[in-house]
Design a protein around this motif. Structure first.
Motif, mmCIF file in Angstrom:
data_model
loop_
_atom_site.group_PDB
_atom_site.id
_atom_site.type_symbol
_atom_site.label_atom_id
_atom_site.label_comp_id
_atom_site.label_asym_id
_atom_site.label_seq_id
_atom_site.Cartn_x
_atom_site.Cartn_y
_atom_site.Cartn_z
ATOM 1 N N VAL A 499 44.404 58.007 -40.028
ATOM 2 C CA VAL A 499 45.006 57.590 -38.754
ATOM 3 C C VAL A 499 46.071 58.727 -38.593
ATOM 4 C CG1 VAL A 499 46.736 56.308 -37.986
ATOM 5 C CG2 VAL A 499 44.751 55.102 -38.820
ATOM 6 N N ARG A 500 46.600 59.202 -39.600
ATOM 7 C CA ARG A 500 47.735 60.292 -39.561
ATOM 8 C C ARG A 500 46.858 61.565 -39.074
ATOM 9 N NH1 ARG A 500 49.968 57.801 -44.255
ATOM 10 N NH2 ARG A 500 48.631 59.042 -45.452
ATOM 11 N N GLY A 508 46.626 66.537 -34.192
ATOM 12 C CA GLY A 508 45.794 65.130 -34.080
ATOM 13 C C GLY A 508 44.742 65.383 -32.572
ATOM 14 N N GLY A 509 45.365 65.906 -31.783
ATOM 15 C CA GLY A 509 44.594 66.077 -30.463
ATOM 16 C C GLY A 509 43.294 66.888 -30.886
ATOM 17 N N LYS A 510 43.291 67.972 -31.718
ATOM 18 C CA LYS A 510 42.341 68.599 -32.051
ATOM 19 C C LYS A 510 41.378 67.675 -32.789
ATOM 20 C CE LYS A 510 42.406 72.877 -30.163
ATOM 21 N NZ LYS A 510 41.506 73.309 -29.276
ATOM 22 N N SER A 511 41.828 66.987 -33.667
ATOM 23 C CA SER A 511 40.876 66.383 -34.544
ATOM 24 C C SER A 511 39.976 64.951 -33.549
ATOM 25 C CB SER A 511 41.725 65.276 -35.511
ATOM 26 O OG SER A 511 42.217 66.477 -36.650
ATOM 27 N N VAL A 512 40.758 64.344 -32.577
ATOM 28 C CA VAL A 512 40.298 63.739 -31.822
ATOM 29 C C VAL A 512 39.303 64.242 -30.877
ATOM 30 C CG1 VAL A 512 40.601 62.198 -29.508
ATOM 31 C CG2 VAL A 512 42.082 61.900 -31.838
ATOM 32 N N GLU A 513 39.615 65.495 -30.565
ATOM 33 C CA GLU A 513 38.491 66.327 -29.732
ATOM 34 C C GLU A 513 37.315 66.669 -30.517
ATOM 35 O OE1 GLU A 513 38.182 70.847 -27.460
ATOM 36 O OE2 GLU A 513 40.058 70.306 -28.279
ATOM 37 N N ALA A 514 37.586 67.161 -31.727
ATOM 38 C CA ALA A 514 36.323 67.355 -32.847
ATOM 39 C C ALA A 514 35.286 66.069 -32.663
ATOM 40 C CB ALA A 514 36.886 67.642 -34.013
ATOM 41 N N LYS A 530 31.876 52.281 -27.820
ATOM 42 C CA LYS A 530 32.666 51.967 -29.097
ATOM 43 C C LYS A 530 33.886 53.136 -29.204
ATOM 44 C CE LYS A 530 33.903 49.827 -32.966
ATOM 45 N NZ LYS A 530 34.618 48.630 -32.934
ATOM 46 N N TRP A 531 33.117 54.370 -29.168
ATOM 47 C CA TRP A 531 34.023 55.484 -29.458
ATOM 48 C C TRP A 531 35.359 55.748 -28.316
ATOM 49 C CZ3 TRP A 531 37.016 58.335 -32.165
ATOM 50 C CH2 TRP A 531 37.663 59.533 -31.633
ATOM 51 N N GLU A 532 34.939 55.302 -27.119
ATOM 52 C CA GLU A 532 35.803 55.529 -26.021
ATOM 53 C C GLU A 532 37.010 54.307 -26.143
ATOM 54 O OE1 GLU A 532 36.247 57.683 -23.549
ATOM 55 O OE2 GLU A 532 34.653 58.859 -24.358
ATOM 56 N N GLY A 533 36.664 53.171 -26.724
ATOM 57 C CA GLY A 533 37.592 52.154 -26.949
ATOM 58 C C GLY A 533 38.575 52.653 -28.291
ATOM 59 N N LEU A 534 37.986 53.103 -29.098
ATOM 60 C CA LEU A 534 38.750 53.877 -30.201
ATOM 61 C C LEU A 534 39.772 54.793 -29.783
ATOM 62 C CD1 LEU A 534 36.138 53.483 -33.274
ATOM 63 C CD2 LEU A 534 38.457 52.278 -33.114
ATOM 64 N N LYS A 535 39.052 55.799 -28.973
ATOM 65 C CA LYS A 535 39.915 56.982 -28.747
ATOM 66 C C LYS A 535 41.196 56.543 -27.839
ATOM 67 C CE LYS A 535 38.198 59.636 -25.683
ATOM 68 N NZ LYS A 535 37.249 60.922 -24.955
ATOM 69 N N ALA A 536 40.775 55.506 -26.801
ATOM 70 C CA ALA A 536 41.989 55.030 -26.034
ATOM 71 C C ALA A 536 43.112 54.222 -26.805
ATOM 72 C CB ALA A 536 41.398 54.050 -25.158
ATOM 73 N N ILE A 538 43.766 54.953 -30.195
ATOM 74 C CA ILE A 538 44.320 55.894 -30.797
ATOM 75 C C ILE A 538 45.440 56.716 -29.990
ATOM 76 C CG2 ILE A 538 44.145 58.232 -31.963
ATOM 77 C CD1 ILE A 538 41.376 57.024 -32.863
ATOM 78 N N GLY A 539 44.971 56.909 -28.767
ATOM 79 C CA GLY A 539 46.056 57.682 -27.738
ATOM 80 C C GLY A 539 46.969 56.979 -27.388
ATOM 81 N N ARG A 540 46.760 55.512 -27.128
ATOM 82 C CA ARG A 540 47.858 54.544 -26.361
ATOM 83 C C ARG A 540 48.921 54.167 -27.502
ATOM 84 N NH1 ARG A 540 44.166 51.101 -25.111
ATOM 85 N NH2 ARG A 540 44.435 49.778 -26.957
#
Length: 622
Positions: A499-500, A508-514, A530-536, A538-540
């Protein structure tokens, strides 16, 4: 009717273990997926020979000896007259297994052999086969590997300034660490854990003071290698690899500074030392007293100790207060070793379970008896277990592939089938930052119940410590595997670290992008949703809000990545029904395929191929 006795009546035919390099269906598939054909052709003969050697009776005899004759402190830490004397004794089985590993170069291959970015994959394919036969000798080898990588980084960094004598000391240590000669090769310790915490080292009570001696005492008189100018004192609560030749440890140099990292040899020359024969001069521990050895649930052959340090002499590694950054280099390597260890145990457990299924019969309907390998329920259980194993193999080997890209420049050779998931160079490090915690938190947690299922597959005999048939001792393997989710960072610690990594304000932004780049290679909408839900999420949400659910977040990301890897695997082996069915079952289990039933298609024959693979004579086995 004749009554049975201890020597007459039915006696179960003993299962036969096959060379896992060929018999482990998942291992064969990941090796073909991740290694280019020219490399596989070159390394296959040696690895296949290793697969035979690790199953030899000699190896298992050494394992039994290492497990039965455990390490101990001579005289419980004192001589006959009560004088403190820390002398660790390890028995022949442990020494012989360690010598075998050093000769085979399970660590050295990454430093004296060049397969470009695929070198780590070759290294850990070999380790995978050795894990369940090594009686935990790959634990000190893991720390040896991490220490080697750390010293290599410093010795090859043109921006790192160090004195000529320190460079000589570190180069000498590096040369010992990569040696394949057991008489010269070193293993290493990694001392972080204290009574104040395990992975949390913020309250470290070990203190290092800069206090050079003139002349400096020597660690090695033959090469003129001096002990370091730092005096280190404190108490280390867990020291695996207590019989190692050196260590990398953490200590505080000032109350206001974070911990620093140090290199220290385990032994020093003492000209006034008198042996029991009256000979003067010799070596002794470098300011280390072994307080006691730990009594553990598993990994009993491994000497783990509590150590008191009193004026241990060492060298500062890197800058003061930057110990966490330095030790992270080691942790990235030791965590991979731990994950491969867990999968090596599981691979052996499955091998034992499926070999048992070939010779054991069980009752079926209307008085009919069937081999377990033809029993529909048993084979469905083993097939679904194989699916989970293969998913974890894909995640781990992908981590090794990305680690190889991070450590080495790509070579001019044929690309592997996995190259479609080779990220742009600027995303390699951010992706590795996520994977470095993710693979261990997920795999080491989930191999434990999977290994229990292997033990259960043998019934009562699986619960026994079968030292008389050590090759079938899945209970020992299960017991040792339980440590994987604990050392080198527990599941919660590493899930929180994932999570960190994803929420870090700078990276963190680059890790999410990767991760986003990898998922973009998936053709299944369910995985992307599923990933889009997780990504949202994480960003929120703030990091603090995500932390209580870190396991769910980390395991969700792991599930998405394994789904992508499964799809790439199927694409690389188009047309093979069992591989497509394994992928389908995985996607259904994860909820990536809505509306499909979980139970598998194809029946018994397809389950058998999932477990035993295809090949010459497979029908005869069944």
């Amino acid at each position: 009717m004749e009554p049975s006795s201890s020597n007459t009546g039915f006696i179960q035919q003993q299962p036969v273990l096959k060379n896992q390099f060929y018999d482990d269906v998942s291992l064969r598939r990941v090796v073909k997926l991740f290694l280019p054909g020219d490399i596989l052709e070159k390394v296959e003969p040696e690895i296949a020979e290793l697969g035979e050697q690790v199953l030899s009776q000699q190896i298992f005899d050494w394992v039994t000896d290492a497990e039965k004759n455990l390490p101990y402190l001579r005289g419980s830490g004192r001589d006959a007259f009560g004088k403190p004397r820390s002398e660790l004794v390890v028995t022949e089985g442990w020494r012989k297994l360690q010598e075998f590993g050093l000769k085979k170069g399970f660590v050295a291959i990454n430093y004296d052999t060049d397969y470009s970015e695929y070198t780590r994959l070759v290294q850990f394919t070999r380790c995978h086969l050795w894990e369940a036969s090594c009686a935990n000798t790959l634990c000190p080898a893991a720390m040896q590997d991490g220490a080697t990588r750390l010293l290599q980084r410093h010795l090859t960094n043109p921006n790192r300034t160090m004195s000529p004598i320190q460079r000589k000391v570190l180069q000498n240590a590096y040369d010992h660490l990569i040696s394949r000669d057991p008489a010269k090769a070193w293993t290493s310790g990694q001392w972080m854990t204290e009574r104040t915490g395990g992975s949390d080292v913020s309250l470290t009570e070990t203190v290092a003071t800069y206090s050079p001696s003139n002349p400096a005492p020597l660690a090695d008189t033959t090469k003129g290698i001096p002990l370091g100018p730092w005096s280190i004192s404190g108490f280390k609560w867990f020291s695996s690899a207590t019989d190692s030749n050196m260590t990398i440890l953490l200590a505080k140099t000032h109350p206001s500074k974070p911990v620093s990292a140090f290199f220290a040899p385990m032994r020093r020359h003492n000209p006034s030392l008198v042996s029991h024969t009256g000979q003067k001069g010799g070596t002794e521990l470098n300011g280390v007293t072994i307080s006691r050895l730990k009594n553990k649930f598993g990994t009993q052959s491994l000497p783990t100790a509590e150590l008191e340090l009193n004026d241990m002499r060492g060298w500062l590694i890197g800058d003061e207060g930057k110990g966490i950054q330095e030790i992270s280099t080691i942790l990235n390597i030791t965590r991979v070793h731990t994950t491969v260890s867990s999968l090596g145990y599981l691979g052996r457990g499955i091998a034992i379970a499926k070999s048992f299924a070939l010779v054991r019969e069980a009752g079926a309907s209307k008085g009919k008896r069937l081999p377990l390998s033809s029993h529909p329920l048993h084979m469905r259980t083993l097939a679904n277990l194989t699916v989970d194993y293969h998913a974890m193999m894909l995640l781990t080997f992908y981590t090794l592939y990305i680690l190889g890209l991070d450590e080495r420049s790509p070579g001019n050779r044929t690309q592997a089938r996995i190259s479609s998931l080779s990220p742009p160079s600027h995303l390699v490090a951010p992706l590795l930052r996520v994977l470095s915690s993710l693979h261990k938190s997920y795999v080491c947690e989930n191999t434990v119940p999977a290994l229990y299922a292997c033990m259960e597959a043998l019934g009562g005999v699986g619960y026994l410590l079968n030292t008389e048939s050590e090759h079938l001792n899945v209970a020992r393997i299960f017991r040792d595997a339980c440590v994987g989710a604990i050392w080198e960072g527990t599941t919660d610690v590493l899930a929180g670290d994932t999570v960190r990594a994803l929420k870090h304000p700078a990276s963190g932004g680059k890790s999410v992008e990767a991760v986003d780049w990898v998922v973009g290679r998936a053709a299944r909408e369910g995985i992307r949703v599923k990933w889009e839900g997780l990504k949202a999420r994480i960003g929120r949400e703030a990091q603090g809000g995500l932390l209580p659910e870190a396991r769910g977040v980390a395991f969700g990301v792991a599930g998405v990545l394994m789904g992508v890897l499964f799809l790439v695997d199927v694409e690389a082996n188009a047309g093979e029904e069992e591989e497509e069915e394994m992928c389908r079952r995985y996607l259904v289990k994860r909820g990536f395929l809505e509306g499909e039933r979980f139970n598998g298609k194809g029946g018994l024959e397809l389950d058998q191929r999932i477990v035993y693979g295809r090949g010459e004579g497979i029908e005869a086995k069944l």
